[in-house]
Design an enzyme around this catalytic site. Structure first.
Site, PDB file in Angstrom:
ATOM      1  N   THR A 149      -4.820   6.251  -2.393  1.00 31.31           N
ATOM      2  CA  THR A 149      -5.501   5.108  -1.786  1.00 31.31           C
ATOM      3  C   THR A 149      -6.978   5.369  -1.532  1.00 31.31           C
ATOM      4  O   THR A 149      -7.834   4.532  -1.841  1.00 31.31           O
ATOM      5  CB  THR A 149      -4.815   4.719  -0.460  1.00 31.31           C
TER       6      THR A 149
ATOM      7  N   GLN B  62      -2.001  -0.867  -3.337  1.00 31.02           N
ATOM      8  CA  GLN B  62      -3.231  -0.419  -2.683  1.00 31.02           C
ATOM      9  C   GLN B  62      -4.376  -0.319  -3.695  1.00 31.02           C
ATOM     10  O   GLN B  62      -4.269   0.381  -4.706  1.00 31.02           O
ATOM     11  CB  GLN B  62      -3.034   0.943  -2.023  1.00 31.02           C
TER      12      GLN B  62
ATOM     13  N   GLN C 139      -4.470  -5.960  -1.777  1.00 28.28           N
ATOM     14  CA  GLN C 139      -3.965  -5.060  -0.740  1.00 28.28           C
ATOM     15  C   GLN C 139      -5.012  -3.990  -0.441  1.00 28.28           C
ATOM     16  O   GLN C 139      -5.569  -3.379  -1.356  1.00 28.28           O
ATOM     17  CB  GLN C 139      -2.653  -4.408  -1.194  1.00 28.28           C
ATOM     18  N   ASP C 140      -5.268  -3.769   0.863  1.00 28.40           N
ATOM     19  CA  ASP C 140      -6.187  -2.710   1.320  1.00 28.40           C
ATOM     20  C   ASP C 140      -7.628  -2.928   0.854  1.00 28.40           C
ATOM     21  O   ASP C 140      -8.309  -1.980   0.452  1.00 28.40           O
ATOM     22  CB  ASP C 140      -5.695  -1.338   0.851  1.00 28.40           C
TER      23      ASP C 140
ATOM     24  N   ASP D   7      -2.444  -6.013   4.538  1.00 26.31           N
ATOM     25  CA  ASP D   7      -3.232  -5.006   5.266  1.00 26.31           C
ATOM     26  C   ASP D   7      -4.667  -4.941   4.753  1.00 26.31           C
ATOM     27  O   ASP D   7      -5.244  -3.857   4.619  1.00 26.31           O
ATOM     28  CB  ASP D   7      -2.581  -3.619   5.128  1.00 26.31           C
TER      29      ASP D   7
ATOM     30  N   ARG E 126      -0.138  -6.034  11.466  1.00 31.22           N
ATOM     31  CA  ARG E 126       1.055  -5.240  11.751  1.00 31.22           C
ATOM     32  C   ARG E 126       0.609  -3.827  12.113  1.00 31.22           C
ATOM     33  O   ARG E 126      -0.454  -3.359  11.663  1.00 31.22           O
ATOM     34  CB  ARG E 126       2.023  -5.225  10.569  1.00 31.22           C
TER      35      ARG E 126
ATOM     36  N   TRP F  47       0.142  -0.098  11.966  1.00 25.43           N
ATOM     37  CA  TRP F  47       0.255   1.009  11.018  1.00 25.43           C
ATOM     38  C   TRP F  47       0.579   2.320  11.728  1.00 25.43           C
ATOM     39  O   TRP F  47       1.330   3.147  11.216  1.00 25.43           O
ATOM     40  CB  TRP F  47      -1.059   1.113  10.236  1.00 25.43           C
TER      41      TRP F  47
END
Length: 573
Positions: free
Chosen positions: A328, A358, A380-381, A402, A470, A472
């Site tokens: 990531t 990610q 994502q990310d 996220d 959410r 982590w």
């Protein structure tokens, strides 16, 4: 800074194989002496607010009796022990890199990341050590926001190192456990002890009968000039800032243009041209164009000012992603690791798509960094707010899962948060904060932002589940205040990471939001969720308090020095 401590490569060699655990031998005949009794009382005062009181006592009882009445010596003992633990972790990462140099590329990538992260942790503890050794307790108290930030960053780096070993089929789990048990666990625990002490410093000083200035921010007027600029602000910086405030583009040190009309054709070449021992702002102008490249600003290249012709014209793009075997951290199209970074009127994107999981567009760990009128687009990310204090203003951030995540103190103000259409089996989460310990000076704050669905998601926005965030990590901290929340956000607002994990220890809060998605009546009933916090509690997450730092211990100085517009308090009456 006078008396600066430099941790050299030589010192790393000298401690190879040295155990870090602090062993204290106390002669039983000395236990009842007045000196030992006084020291034990003082150690108790230092340690009673720490998470691991046993380790705290073992570490701080090593202080010499003749110095035991000074709280600073206990803090220094904690910092010194932490330094040793970080060096041991660095040595361990080197050892494992040699042992696994011919192994799976995923393992090699994770170990490379881990070594880099521990080196950043070493920088943060060096800054902490210089502060403690070079100043009195009053200064430690005044600059406790900096101190807490550096210690929080160390924990962020430690967690990132561990998170990099996420493949259960190629032996990464075994290496992860070795790193944890033989170095990183102790490193995290010792850092946490010092962090707990610094966070509780006001109460500790009262126990030592020390009367210090309780409102260091009141000293601000002593550290600014007649124009309100910090006293350390250079003449060149003042001129650059004055031009920016008048709408004039600053004169660049380097110009990037794909058509050859600048000195460089790639952004990387311009960043690589940063002169050795450069002082002041290094200004890079990126002309309109799409720059397909991967960039990391190294930590030595401080105070870079990067600006373009607008976030729809000057675009830095990439497509690295987790599904294709990239960790990531290394998926980032653009990564900044240097302090004082400023970006304006430019876009960073990762086009890998939702199916590739990610895929970071912009990763930032530069302390006191600011982005204005920028775009970060991905799925994502998208935006990895990795560590340290960060400010975003008038930005556009888009993604799915996220897509704003990390363990920094990140304040995103007056920006557009755009939720995109995920894969058919996916849901959307705007944030995923990674605060690991309760006293970390970290969290994600969205202030006066608009949270809305992109055009492609809009028709199905009520069927696709979208949430504000959410948790982590264990003490995930996220505040949404003064925002306009669209109807795409589910009534419950927030969603678990995994079952009931972290629901009692997290801190999620909302304040003065508007829009169809702001109704808190149907929100989650978790112990850690706080709907409609009061104004005093919300004020802790405004720029003036949440991003404190610098010689005066407040945020106004360093934010003003960036030239980026900001609200120091609430944006609405």
């Amino acid at each position: 800074m006078n008396g600066k401590i430099v941790i050299s490569g030589v010192s790393l060699i000298l401690v190879v194989g040295v155990a870090i655990g602090v062993v204290v031998v106390v002669n039983k005949s000395d236990v009842s002496t007045p000196e030992v009794a006084a020291q034990q009382k003082n150690v108790k005062a230092m340690c009673e607010s720490t998470e691991d009181q046993k380790l705290c006592h073992e570490t701080l009882m090593n202080v010499k009796h003749e110095n035991s009445s000074d709280p600073k010596v206990y803090i220094q003992a904690g910092v010194d022990a932490t330094v040793k633990s970080i060096i041991q972790a660095l040595n361990m990462s080197d050892k494992l890199k040699v042992e696994h140099k011919d192994n799976d590329p995923g393992i090699k990538m994770a170990l490379d990341d881990c070594k880099d992260l521990i080196e950043f942790a070493l920088d943060s503890i060096e800054a902490s050590m210089n502060l403690v050794r070079g100043h009195n307790v009053q200064t430690l108290y005044t600059q406790s926001p900096d101190f807490r930030n550096w210690l929080s960053a160390i924990i962020s780096y430690q967690e990132s190192c561990m998170d990099g070993f996420n493949n259960k089929t190629n032996g990464e789990e075994k290496i992860k456990e070795q790193l944890h048990s033989e170095s990183l666990d102790q490193m995290g625990k010792l850092t946490g002890i010092v962090l707990d002490i610094v966070t509780n410093l006001s109460n500790i000083l009262e126990r030592f009968n020390l009367r210090l200035e309780v409102n260091p921010s009141a000293r601000r007027l002593l550290d600014v000039d007649d124009e309100g600029y910090p006293s350390w602000f250079s003449a060149a910086d003042r001129k650059l800032l004055a031009n920016a405030q008048q709408g004039q583009a600053p004169p660049p040190n380097a110009v990037v243009a794909k058509d050859g009309s600048g000195k460089f054709k790639t952004v990387k070449e311009a960043i690589d041209s940063y002169p050795k021992d450069f002082k002041g702002r290094f200004v890079i102008y990126v002309k309109a164009g799409v720059y397909d490249e991967y960039i990391t600003i190294p930590k030595k290249s401080a105070n870079i000012y990067l600006y373009g012709d607008g976030p729809t014209k000057s675009i830095i793009t990439g497509r690295k992603n987790f599904v294709d075997g990239v960790k990531t951290m290394q998926t980032a199209t653009f990564a900044n690791t240097a302090p004082g970074f400023i970006a304006k009127s430019i876009a960073f994107e990762n086009t890998a798509g939702a199916v590739k999981h990610q895929a970071v567009a912009f990763r930032n760990q530069g302390d006191m960094s600011a982005l204005f009128d920028c775009a970060m687009h991905g799925y994502q990310d998208t935006l990895y707010v990795h560590a340290n204090r960060q400010f975003y203003r008038n930005c556009e951030i888009s993604g799915t899962i996220d897509f704003i995540f990390g363990a920094s103190a990140a304040l995103i103000q007056n920006s557009r948060i755009i939720v995109r259409k995920p894969e058919a089996n996916q849901f959307n989460t705007v944030t995923a904060d990674g605060t690991k310990m309760k006293n970390m000076a970290t969290g994600i704050v969205l202030q006066n932002c608009e949270i809305l669905a992109e055009k492609e998601l809009f028709p199905s926005r009520l069927q696709v589940k979208s949430y504000l965030g959410r948790p982590w990590k264990q003490f995930a901290r996220t505040v949404v205040m003064e925002c306009n929340i669209g109807d795409l956000i589910q009534p419950e607002g927030w969603t678990p990471w995994d079952g009931n994990m972290f629901l009692d220890t997290l801190y999620y809060a909302e304040y003065a939001n508007t829009g169809p998605g702001s109704n808190v009546q149907g929100r989650v009933k978790w112990k850690g969720y706080h709907p409609n916090i009061n104004k005093n509690e919300a004020a802790q997450f405004t720029a003036g308090q949440f991003l404190r730092g610098g010689p005066t211990g407040n945020a106004d100085g360093w934010l003003k020095a960036t030239g980026v517009p900001y609200a120091i308090g609430f944006t609405k009456a």
